[in-house]
Design an enzyme around this catalytic site. Structure first.
Site, short mmCIF file in Angstrom:
data_model
loop_
_atom_site.label_atom_id
_atom_site.label_comp_id
_atom_site.label_asym_id
_atom_site.label_seq_id
_atom_site.Cartn_x
_atom_site.Cartn_y
_atom_site.Cartn_z
N ARG A 60 0.82 -1.21 0.00
CA ARG A 60 0.00 0.00 0.00
C ARG A 60 0.85 1.26 0.00
NH1 ARG A 60 -2.79 -3.65 3.05
NH2 ARG A 60 -1.67 -2.94 4.90
N GLU A 97 6.22 -10.72 15.37
CA GLU A 97 5.77 -11.29 16.65
C GLU A 97 6.22 -12.76 16.73
OE1 GLU A 97 1.62 -10.76 17.05
OE2 GLU A 97 1.57 -11.52 19.11
#
Ligand code: AMP
Length: 177
Positions: A60, A97
């Protein structure tokens, strides 16, 4: 006008996984006036500075970085996921993560002494932007600033970007929220 931009960011709960509130900017892309305003606001803080390149982050970030580069009258550099860029490239790995990911940039896209602005749609934890700044540093160029359409302030990304100026057009949580 930023009220219009805020209105055109769609909140999608539990996407792409439970617990994530996704800030979807695609409604802004559907509205040319709003997109023009977003691009101008992303570019504005850097108009008075000597900038050689805009560095946009897949995917994006490309949609916003390309018109920002045109607005500033400078070249556009793509930072992509591995396996997409065909020529000689730098690669930086960064931790997620769970596990690691990597980003790449063509080695000849920036030269020593160049100044660059890094553009993306959303700043979350800052890992992606930090890795992108490292790619720019590899080439001997310097990052003079970051420009994001949306900052998710609770996730602490700004702190991860150190002393480099960071600009965000929209910020969550909103002050009046
Ligand atoms: P980060 O490395 O955590 O700063 O994540 C930044 C990247 O993940 C950006 O390229 C965003 O497009 C995307 N991203 C992360 N969190 C969100 C969110 N809540 N809504 C929309 N995009 C997000």
């Amino acid at each position: 006008m930023s009220e219009t931009l805020y209105r055109l960011v769609r909140d999608v709960p539990d996407f792409p996984k439970p617990g994530i509130l996704f800030r979807d900017i695609t409604p802004i892309l559907l509205d040319p006036l709003a997109l023009g305003e977003a691009v101008e606001r992303l570019a504005a803080p850097f108009r008075a500075r000597r900038i050689d390149r805009v560095v946009a982050i897949e995917s994006r970030g490309f949609l916003l970085g390309s018109p920002v580069a045109l607005a500033l009258g400078v070249g556009l550099v793509l930072v992509r996921k591995p396996g997409k860029l065909p020529a000689d490239r730098y690669r930086v790995e960064y931790s997620l993560e769970y596990g690691t990911d990597a980003l790449e940039m063509h080695a000849d896209a920036l030269a020593p002494g160049h100044t660059a602005v890094i553009v993306d749609d959303v700043l979350a934890t800052g890992g992606t932007a930090e890795a992108t700044a490292e790619l720019v540093a590899r080439s001997g160029a310097s990052v003079v600033g970051f420009s994001f359409l949306v900052e998710l302030a609770d996730l602490g990304g700004r702190a991860r970007l150190g002393s480099i100026p960071m600009h965000a057009v929209l910020r969550y949580p909103r002050v009046q929220d």
